[in-house]
Design an enzyme around this catalytic site. Structure first.
Site, PDB file in Angstrom:
ATOM      1  N   HIS A   7       0.752  -1.159  -0.129  1.00 41.67           N
ATOM      2  CA  HIS A   7      -0.061  -0.086   0.000  1.00 41.67           C
ATOM      3  C   HIS A   7       0.943   1.183  -0.031  1.00 41.67           C
ATOM      4  O   HIS A   7       1.945   1.234   0.656  1.00 41.67           O
ATOM      5  CB  HIS A   7      -1.028   0.049   1.418  1.00 41.67           C
ATOM      6  N   GLU A  29       0.552   4.157   1.407  1.00 35.12           N
ATOM      7  CA  GLU A  29       0.663   4.929   2.627  1.00 35.12           C
ATOM      8  C   GLU A  29       1.790   3.961   3.443  1.00 35.12           C
ATOM      9  O   GLU A  29       2.836   4.612   3.997  1.00 35.12           O
ATOM     10  CB  GLU A  29      -0.561   4.745   3.482  1.00 35.12           C
ATOM     11  N   CYS A  72      -5.717   6.875  13.485  1.00 35.78           N
ATOM     12  CA  CYS A  72      -6.570   7.815  13.083  1.00 35.78           C
ATOM     13  C   CYS A  72      -8.033   7.992  13.363  1.00 35.78           C
ATOM     14  O   CYS A  72      -8.668   7.130  13.558  1.00 35.78           O
ATOM     15  CB  CYS A  72      -6.703   7.647  11.416  1.00 35.78           C
ATOM     16  N   SER A  92      -8.293   0.784   1.324  1.00 36.31           N
ATOM     17  CA  SER A  92      -8.214  -0.036   2.468  1.00 36.31           C
ATOM     18  C   SER A  92      -9.363   0.150   3.577  1.00 36.31           C
ATOM     19  O   SER A  92      -9.927  -0.797   4.068  1.00 36.31           O
ATOM     20  CB  SER A  92      -6.845  -0.067   3.139  1.00 36.31           C
ATOM     21  N   ASN A  93      -9.711   1.526   3.801  1.00 38.35           N
ATOM     22  CA  ASN A  93     -10.472   1.839   4.759  1.00 38.35           C
ATOM     23  C   ASN A  93     -11.930   1.498   4.475  1.00 38.35           C
ATOM     24  O   ASN A  93     -12.640   0.792   5.398  1.00 38.35           O
ATOM     25  CB  ASN A  93     -10.438   3.180   5.036  1.00 38.35           C
TER      26      ASN A  93
END
Length: 416
Positions: A176, A178, A284, A314-315
């Site tokens: 990913h 991030e 987060c 992903s979220n």
């Protein structure tokens, strides 16, 4: 929290009305109960929190402002700005280009950039190595950095851990954007290792407790997931866990709790407190809020869920998994995936491809109207959720037109 200048076509008068009502009724965000949209023959349930987060709205504002301010310059993103095809497609249609695809494969070579080209860093951030390549090409980055501040918070925490001689364990998907960015920044300050789930945390445990030979470490953990010169004989004594911000927050916390327990049992509680760092402050806020709201929503029960977002988000995938664990759930990109009342095209996690599901809708029942969850990830525009709602509504209430829904919408929802 500040308001961002987000293009109107990503907004929704219907969804916006719900959010504004909930904000007025619960400004401190303490009430996680879902919103109920009662259309008589069907009930739609919306989670208390969903849709664009602070970091996404910040990135969108910077991107569109850059397009407006520099109409005569070439503008690039390092990769997708966020993981939503509607937003990225709209930016591309307005003239923005991408240097890499979401997997890091080159689309436009950095070496062909000119000093007056603009390169925006996406919300995920980017690696130190990419920053160095761009600066070597004469590109100025600071003004055009859309990196989410909560991602930067993780980087800062990793730096602090490194300064205190801790090893950083990154919970994230190794490929990913991030996670790659966080890994790159963390390795500048601390020995760093990426693990993707609890199973890998459990594989790590015997190396921490010295019950498995260190020589087998790189048979289990690929060297690409470890910082240069990572030495398991020295770098598994003091640990701190940070995460890719879009992972399941409960899983990150479970992994941290597990590794803390391993260290406490190995070194004793007194020493364990100095060998394991508390990093709960890196989770987060939006990930926590959205996932907590989904848990609360699922407690109310429903017949079906539709989760909207990019398939590489992903979220969004985490929200879908939570729903799919309890009921029939469908992960779609937009309302066009709802082919008819009989067919829906959705993303299958096992095959990683879209597939068509027949007879997906719950049966209509006058005595007990079906309850349908509609939700979206932190990169999903409210306009997409409205489109899904309006696409589904005629299947249960054929006389309900979008115009009629808009007229009496304020009387159609409440908290559950």
């Amino acid at each position: 929290m500040r308001n961002f200048d987000v293009p109107q076509h990503f907004r929704s008068s219907l969804i916006g009305a719900v959010k504004e009502y909930r904000k007025r009724q619960d400004p401190r965000k303490k009430d996680l109960s879902p919103s109920l949209l009662d259309f008589g023959t069907v009930h739609f349930l919306l989670a208390r929190h969903f849709g664009f987060c602070y970091g996404v709205e910040n990135a969108i504002e910077i991107a569109y402002r850059t397009l407006d301010n520099y109409p005569d310059r070439r503008i690039f993103f390092i990769s997708e700005m966020i993981h939503n095809p509607e937003v990225n497609g709209d930016l591309e249609a307005k003239g923005i280009h991408f240097l890499n695809d979401t997997e890091g494969k080159t689309i436009f070579p950095v070496e062909q950039l000119q000093p007056d080209d603009i390169v925006l860093i996406p919300a995920f951030g980017t690696t130190i190595e990419m920053e160095q390549r761009l600066r070597a090409a004469g590109v100025q980055l600071e003004t055009f950095d859309t990196t989410c501040p909560f991602v930067k918070k993780v980087w800062n925490r990793a730096e602090t851990l490194g300064d205190s001689r801790f090893t950083v364990v990154v919970h994230g998907k190794p490929a990913h954007e991030e996670t790659r960015a966080t890994f790159s920044h963390s390795t500048q300050h601390a020995p760093t290792l990426i693990i993707k789930d609890m199973e890998e945390a459990q594989l790590l445990a015997p190396f921490i407790t010295e019950k498995r030979p260190y020589k087998e470490f790189f048979e289990v953990f690929d060297k690409e997931r470890c910082s240069p010169d990572f030495d398991p004989t020295h770098h598994l004594r003091q640990l701190g866990v940070v995460n890719q911000t879009t992972m399941l927050a409960a899983e990150t916390q479970a992994i941290a709790n597990f590794l803390r327990e391993v260290i406490y049992l190995h070194y004793g509680e007194t020493l364990g407190k100095t060998y394991f760092a508390d990093t709960r402050d890196t989770l987060c806020y939006a990930t926590n809020e959205n996932q907590s709201a989904i848990y609360s929503l699922l407690d109310e029960g429903a017949d079906m869920a539709i989760v909207v977002g990019g398939y590489n988000s992903s979220n969004t995938m985490q929200l879908y998994k939570l729903c799919a664990h309890q009921m029939p759930a469908y992960f779609i990109k937009h309302s066009d995936n709802i082919i008819s009342a009989q067919q829906i095209r959705h993303f299958d996690l096992n095959t990683k491809q879209e597939m068509i599901q027949e007879h997906y809708l719950p049966a209509a029942n006058i005595q007990k109207p079906p309850r349908i969850i509609i939700s979206g990830g932190a990169s999903c525009p409210d306009s997409l959720l409205e489109a899904v709602l309006l696409r589904l509504l005629p299947f249960f209430a054929p006389t309900r037109t979008p115009e009629a829904v808009a007229v009496d919408f304020n009387a159609r929802f409440s908290t559950v």
